[in-house]
Write a protein that holds these residues in place. Structure first.
Motif: not given
Ligand SMILES: [Zn+2]
Ligand SMILES: [Zn+2]
Length: 731
Positions: A319, A322, A324, A345, A348
Motif C-alpha cells: 500500500c 501505510c 502494508r 489498501c 487507507c
Molecule cells: Zn494502507
C-alpha cells in the motif's frame, strides 16, 4: 425476574426526572415533593454525594454556584482565589469559564428552565447535561463542585444496576500516537485526522454497543475520551465488554497490523467503594489489570501478527500509504489535489475518504446493516455496525450530534475538537477540500513555514492519585472539566479566529495541532492564556512544545519533533527553594521531591533539536532560559515585547524598525549567550541609533518601553524567541 428488572429501569427514569424537577424547582423556589420507592441504599448514596441533603425527599437545590472542580488540584500551601461557574446552559461549543466570587457577586443566580415532557432516559440525560452541568447539588465545601448532571448521572448508573453486583469496567487504547502518524507524507493531514477520529469512534461505538445490548441507558458510560472509556455495569452485562474487546482487537490487528490495542479491565465494586477514599484502591487495581492486559496484548495472536508484520517493501505490492504488504485487495485512489493515482489498501482508501468528509458534518451516523453509501464497519456485539460522518441520513439507526445537545431519541451528544481549515472554493459549487501543508505555509504570515503544536496537562498522575482518594464523583467532575477545555475550549479558540490550522486530535488531556506557523504560534499564546483563565483557583498547569519547519517536511517527523519539544518543556527541573527560578514554596510545595520541584507549566517555542539550555556564568548567577520558558516568562518576556516591536513596525511614516534592526538585536542575543560583557553597550547603541530617527514623541515612548525590556538581564534570555517570531513575520 422481568418484573424486577422493569422496576429497576423505572427507577432510573425516576432518578433522572428528579434531577430535572429540582433544576426547575430552583426557578419557582419551591420544595419538590418526595418521590416514592427510592431504595434505601440509593437515597443513602445521594446523601453521601451531596454532603447530607436528601434530594429525593422534600428538598430543593441550594441557591449557590458550582465551584470549579479544578480547584481540587491544589499543591501549594498558599490560598488561591476560589472560582465559580455562572449557571449557564451548555451549548456544546462555548467553554464556560469559572470566575472569582468577587466578579460574580453582583450577578443574580439565574434559575434553569428545563423542558419537562416525556422523553427516553438518554434524552433526559442530555437535558440534564446541558442544563445541569453548571448547577451544584450542594453548598457544602467539598461537595459544591459536583453538578446536578454528574450527581444524577451517577445515581442513574447505580440505579440501573438494580440489586445486581456492580462492575467498573475500564477500556484503554494503547499505541494511539504511532497509529495516527502512520502513512505517507502526502495527504498525511487528512488521514491523521481520520485515524484519530476513528479511535474516538471506536470507544464510543464500544460504549454504545455494550449499553444498548445490556438494555442500559448511557448513564452507564461514566467517561469517554482521550483514549479511555469507563463504564458502570451490572453483573448481567459484565461478559459483553470482554467478548466485544476480543473482536475489536481482532479487527485492529487486521486493520492496523498490531500497532494499536484495546486493553480491558473489570472490577467488582460497591457504592461505598465508589464514593469514599476506598476508590483509590479500586482505581489502582484497575490500572494494574489494564497494564497486565497491555503486556499480554496480541500474544495469543502471534501468527496473525507475524503475517501482517512481514512487510517486504517490494514497492509493487505494498500500500503506497501505510506500506502494508499482506494479501489485500488494492484500490486505485485518485488524489484530489494532484490527480495522481495511487495503489492503496482498502483501509487507507477509507481513511482518505473519511478525512475528506470530516470537514463539514453535524452528525456521526450509525447503521445496523450496511448502508448504500460509503461507511466504515466496526465489529459489534450482535453483528457489525457501520458508521460515517456528514450528509443527511434520516434512516440511520443511531447518531451523535457533534458539539451540541439535541433532545431527540437516539441522538447522543459528542463534544470534540474538530476544527479544520478549508480554503474557500475556487469555483462555485466545488466542494472545498481541506488545506494541505503547502497551502497553509503559503498563507502563513511572512515565512513559508508550517508549525506543529503539542500541549498537555502536567503531573496528571499525581493529580489523579490525589483525586481518586476523594472518590469517583470528584474524579469524574474534575476529568470532565479538563475534557471541556481540550474539546470545547480548543475548538472555540481555533474557530473564532478561523485559524489556518487543523486539529489532529484534542481531547482528554492533550492536543496536537498543525498548520500555518504564524497561527500555531499565536494559538500557543491564546491557548495558554485561555487555560490559565480556565484554571483560576487551581494549581493545574499545562506545558507546550512548538516546532516549525518547511512545508515539505514529513508529517510524522513534524509530530515527533513537536513531541520532543514538549518533552523538553516537561523535563525542565526547577527547585522548590525560594531562589529566583524556584517555585519559592519550599516546604509548602506539594510537588516537592528532594529539592526538585515537579511543578511544570513550561513552554518550548521554536524548538531547535540541537540547541541546549545555557547557564550564564559570573555573578549574579543567571540561568539563561532561552529554550524552556515558564508561562509567565512566555507572556511577559516574549509575547509582550513582540507586541511592542510590532507596534513600532506598524507606525505609518516611521520606518524606525526594519529587518536590519532585528539583525542588530540578534547580535545582542548572541553576545548575551556568549557571556560577552558588552551586551548592554550594544543595546544602548542600538536604542540610541533608533531614537534619532523617531519622528514623534509617541514612537519614542514606545521605543523607551522596549528599552526597559532590553536592558533587563533577566528577560534577555527570551530575546531570541522574540526576534525569531518577528523575523519570521517580516520575511
Ligand atoms: Zn494502507
Ligand atoms: Zn515546588
Amino acid at each position: 425476574m422481568v418484573g424486577k428488572e422493569e422496576t429497576a429501569m423505572d427507577l432510573t427514569t425516576a432518578v433522572l426526572r428528579r434531577g430535572i424537577e429540582l433544576l426547575n424547582g430552583r426557578e419557582q423556589d419551591k420544595k419538590s415533593a418526595a418521590i416514592a420507592g427510592i431504595p434505601k441504599a440509593l437515597a443513602e448514596l445521594g446523601r453521601t454525594l451531596s454532603g447530607g441533603s436528601d434530594l429525593f425527599d422534600l428538598a430543593q437545590l441550594p441557591r449557590t454556584r458550582l465551584r470549579s472542580p479544578l480547584a481540587r488540584a491544589r499543591f501549594l500551601r498558599q490560598t488561591n482565589d476560589d472560582a465559580w461557574y455562572k449557571e449557564t446552559v451548555m451549548d456544546g461549543e462555548t467553554l464556560p469559564f469559572p470566575q472569582p466570587a468577587s466578579e460574580l457577586a453582583a450577578v443574580d443566580i439565574q434559575p434553569a428552565k428545563v423542558p419537562d415532557d416525556e422523553a427516553d432516559k438518554d434524552t433526559l440525560l442530555t437535558r440534564l447535561e446541558s442544563h445541569g452541568s453548571l448547577v451544584p447539588v450542594s453548598d457544602r465545601p467539598g461537595y459544591d463542585d459536583l453538578s446536578v448532571y454528574q450527581f444524577f448521572r451517577l445515581l442513574a448508573a447505580v440505579a440501573q444496576c438494580g440489586d445486581s453486583q456492580m462492575h467498573l469496567v475500564a477500556a484503554d487504547l494503547s499505541g494511539i500516537q504511532p497509529f495516527i502518524h502512520t502513512g505517507a507524507s502526502w495527504g498525511a493531514l487528512k488521514t491523521a485526522r481520520a485515524r484519530s477520529f476513528l479511535l474516538e469512534l471506536l470507544l464510543r461505538h464500544f460504549g454504545r454497543e455494550v449499553t444498548t445490548a445490556a438494555g442500559l441507558c448511557r448513564a452507564a458510560i461514566l467517561q469517554v475520551g482521550g483514549g479511555r472509556l469507563l463504564m458502570l455495569l451490572p453483573e448481567t452485562a459484565k461478559v459483553m465488554p470482554h467478548e466485544l474487546a476480543v473482536s475489536v482487537n481482532d479487527w485492529l490487528l487486521k486493520q492496523a497490523g498490531g500497532t494499536i490495542y484495546l486493553a480491558l479491565a473489570d472490577k467488582e465494586v460497591t457504592t461505598a467503594a465508589l464514593v469514599g477514599e476506598d476508590f483509590a484502591g479500586v482505581w489502582h487495581e484497575l490500572g494494574v489489570l489494564l497494564d497486565e492486559a497491555k503486556a499480554v496484548k496480541f500474544r495469543n495472536k502471534l501468527n496473525e501478527l507475524l503475517a501482517v508484520g512481514t512487510y517486504k517493501y517490494s514497492g509493487d505490492d505494498e500500500c503506497q500509504a501505510c506500506h502494508r504488504d499482506d494479501d489485500f485487495e488494492p484500490v486505485e485512489h485518485t488524489d484530489q489535489d494532484t490527480g495522481l493515482v495511487r495503489r492503496l489498501c482498502p483501509f487507507c482508501d477509507t481513511m482518505f475518504m473519511l478525512g475528506r468528509d470530516l470537514t463539514e458534518y453535524k452528525y456521526v451516523f450509525g447503521w445496523k446493516s450496511e448502508p448504500a453509501d460509503t461507511a466504515i464497519s466496526l465489529p459489534g456485539i450482535s453483528g457489525d455496525k457501520w458508521y460515517w460522518v456528514g450528509g443527511d441520513h434520516s434512516k440511520a439507526d443511531y447518531r451523535w450530534a457533534v458539539n451540541r445537545y439535541e433532545e431527540k431519541n437516539g441522538v447522543w451528544p459528542w463534544l470534540r475538537a474538530d476544527w479544520v481549515f478549508k480554503p474557500s472554493p475556487a469555483e462555485k459549487g466545488e466542494k472545498p477540500d481541506i488545506a494541505d501543508f503547502p497551502y497553509l505555509a503559503e498563507e502563513a504570515k511572512g515565512a513559508n513555514r508550517i508549525g506543529c503544536l503539542r500541549m498537555d496537562v502536567d503531573n496528571l498522575g499525581l493529580v489523579d492519585d490525589k483525586l481518586v482518594s476523594q472518590g469517583l464523583p470528584a474524579f469524574l467532575a474534575f476529568s470532565t472539566a479538563v475534557e471541556w477545555f481540550f474539546a470545547t475550549g480548543v475548538n472555540e479558540c481555533c474557530r473564532k479566529q478561523k485559524r489556518l490550522v487543523h486539529v489532529i486530535f484534542s481531547g482528554g488531556d492533550d492536543l496536537l495541532i498543525a498548520g500555518a506557523w504564524s497561527d500555531t504560534t499565536e494559538l500557543l499564546e491564546e491557548l495558554g492564556t485561555s487555560f490559565h483563565r480556565y484554571a483560576t483557583g487551581s494549581d493545574l498547569s499545562v506545558s507546550a512544545g512548538l516546532f516549525l519547519e518547511h512545508p515539505a517536511y514529513p508529517f510524522y517527523q513534524l509530530a515527533r519533533q513537536s513531541a520532543e519539544a514538549l518533552a523538553r518543556a516537561k523535563n525542565y527541573q526547577r527547585s522548590c527553594l525560594p531562589d529566583r527560578y524556584g517555585c519559592g514554596s519550599a516546604d509548602g510545595c506539594g510537588w516537592r521531591e528532594g529539592n526538585d520541584c515537579r511543578r511544570k507549566g513550561n513552554v518550548v517555542m521554536f524548538y531547535e533539536p540541537g540547541r541546549d539550555e545555557k547557564i550564564r556564568s559570573g555573578p549574579p548567577p543567571l540561568v539563561v532560559t532561552r529554550l524552556v520558558l515558564s508561562w509567565t516568562q512566555f507572556f511577559e518576556q516574549v509575547c509582550e515585547p513582540a507586541r511592542g516591536v510590532r507596534e513600532l513596525l506598524a507606525v505609518p511614516g516611521e520606518p524606525v524598525f526594519s529587518r536590519s534592526v532585528l539583525r542588530g538585536l540578534f547580535n545582542v542575543a548572541d553576545d548575551w549567550e556568549r557571556d560577552w560583557p558588552g551586551w548592554l553597550n550594544r543595546v544602548q547603541w542600538n536604542l540610541s541609533r533608533l531614537r534619532v530617527v523617531c519622528k514623534t514623541a509617541e514612537t519614542r515612548a514606545r521605543l523607551d518601553s522596549l528599552g526597559t525590556y532590553l536592558r533587563n538581564p533577566e528577560a534577555l534570555g527570551s530575546l531570541r524567541s522574540v526576534l525569531t517570531w518577528l523575523d519570521l513575520e517580516q520575511r
